[in-house]
Write a protein that holds these residues in place. Structure first.
Motif, mmCIF file in Angstrom:
data_model
loop_
_atom_site.group_PDB
_atom_site.id
_atom_site.type_symbol
_atom_site.label_atom_id
_atom_site.label_comp_id
_atom_site.label_asym_id
_atom_site.label_seq_id
_atom_site.Cartn_x
_atom_site.Cartn_y
_atom_site.Cartn_z
ATOM 1 N N MET A 66 -34.799 -37.099 -46.261
ATOM 2 C CA MET A 66 -33.773 -36.587 -45.349
ATOM 3 C C MET A 66 -34.400 -35.992 -44.101
ATOM 4 S SD MET A 66 -30.813 -37.421 -46.286
ATOM 5 C CE MET A 66 -29.981 -36.533 -45.006
ATOM 6 N N ASP A 67 -35.541 -35.350 -44.243
ATOM 7 C CA ASP A 67 -36.241 -34.841 -43.054
ATOM 8 C C ASP A 67 -36.632 -35.992 -42.141
ATOM 9 O OD1 ASP A 67 -36.017 -32.174 -43.794
ATOM 10 O OD2 ASP A 67 -37.958 -32.170 -44.835
ATOM 11 N N ARG A 70 -33.422 -37.246 -40.428
ATOM 12 C CA ARG A 70 -32.989 -36.332 -39.368
ATOM 13 C C ARG A 70 -33.908 -36.420 -38.153
ATOM 14 N NH1 ARG A 70 -32.456 -32.836 -43.913
ATOM 15 N NH2 ARG A 70 -30.263 -32.635 -44.500
ATOM 16 N N ASN A 71 -35.217 -36.463 -38.390
ATOM 17 C CA ASN A 71 -36.174 -36.563 -37.280
ATOM 18 C C ASN A 71 -35.979 -37.858 -36.506
ATOM 19 O OD1 ASN A 71 -37.328 -34.091 -37.826
ATOM 20 N ND2 ASN A 71 -38.952 -34.946 -39.104
ATOM 21 N N LEU A 74 -32.803 -37.480 -34.422
ATOM 22 C CA LEU A 74 -33.052 -36.581 -33.302
ATOM 23 C C LEU A 74 -33.874 -37.271 -32.216
ATOM 24 C CD1 LEU A 74 -32.786 -33.779 -32.044
ATOM 25 C CD2 LEU A 74 -34.843 -33.100 -33.313
ATOM 26 N N CYS A 106 -26.324 -39.465 -32.868
ATOM 27 C CA CYS A 106 -25.966 -38.288 -33.662
ATOM 28 C C CYS A 106 -26.335 -37.030 -32.879
ATOM 29 C CB CYS A 106 -26.702 -38.312 -34.990
ATOM 30 S SG CYS A 106 -26.246 -36.943 -36.071
ATOM 31 N N LEU A 111 -26.840 -32.717 -37.294
ATOM 32 C CA LEU A 111 -27.899 -33.101 -38.221
ATOM 33 C C LEU A 111 -27.947 -32.234 -39.473
ATOM 34 C CD1 LEU A 111 -30.782 -33.890 -35.718
ATOM 35 C CD2 LEU A 111 -29.375 -35.514 -36.996
ATOM 36 N N GLY A 112 -27.622 -30.974 -39.341
ATOM 37 C CA GLY A 112 -27.661 -30.071 -40.493
ATOM 38 C C GLY A 112 -26.661 -30.442 -41.575
ATOM 39 N N LEU A 114 -25.959 -33.454 -42.543
ATOM 40 C CA LEU A 114 -26.320 -34.691 -43.231
ATOM 41 C C LEU A 114 -27.020 -34.381 -44.548
ATOM 42 C CD1 LEU A 114 -27.661 -36.883 -40.307
ATOM 43 C CD2 LEU A 114 -25.423 -36.957 -41.376
ATOM 44 N N THR A 115 -26.499 -34.950 -45.602
ATOM 45 C CA THR A 115 -27.092 -34.785 -46.933
ATOM 46 C C THR A 115 -27.250 -36.171 -47.553
ATOM 47 O OG1 THR A 115 -24.969 -34.655 -48.076
ATOM 48 C CG2 THR A 115 -25.896 -32.568 -47.229
#
Length: 135
Positions: A66-67, A70-71, A74, A106, A111-112, A114-115
């Protein structure tokens, strides 16, 4: 092509290389394209790889997955051209809250939320055999 639930990204690339395949992916507002150009004699292995990528998707519960997602989102947002940002604004103005008005980029503040389960639910709704074209 960051890996699947059955293979990590390095294994996907090794398999593609063994098939003599070129991998490509592209997401647009109304479609997502996964492309495998492979040697004819490797069609079965290349098709299996394509099926895994589209129907199984990545293992989002894996440590760091997930990191990484997200990266990547971003970075895509930060690297977007002015033209891409303008298209986003035009679609929002023209289509509002409909799916065609939804952003492709996005926003960082989203982003926070997103799971693994939100992304798995999205994939389950969108990446289905009845919505797939194999050509």
């Amino acid at each position: 092509w960051r890996g699947t639930a059955a293979r990590d990204a390095a294994d996907v690339l090794r398999t593609a290389e063994a098939c003599g395949a070129y991998l490509h992916a592209n997401a647009q507002r109304e479609q997502t394209l996964y492309c495998v150009d492979a040697l004819r004699e490797s069609l079965e292995d290349a098709t299996r790889l394509l099926a895994e990528a589209t129907l199984l998707g990545p293992d989002l519960a894996a440590p760091g997955a997930m990191d990484d997602a997200r990266n990547s989102l971003l970075l895509h947002f930060e690297d977007a051209t002015q033209d891409a940002r303008c298209r986003e604004a035009v679609h929002l103005a023209a289509y509002g809250d409909s799916p065609l008005g939804a952003p492709l980029l996005c926003p960082p503040e989203a982003l926070g939320g997103l799971t693994p389960s939100t992304l798995a639910n999205f994939r389950a709704a969108v990446f289905r055999p009845d919505k797939t074209v194999l050509a």
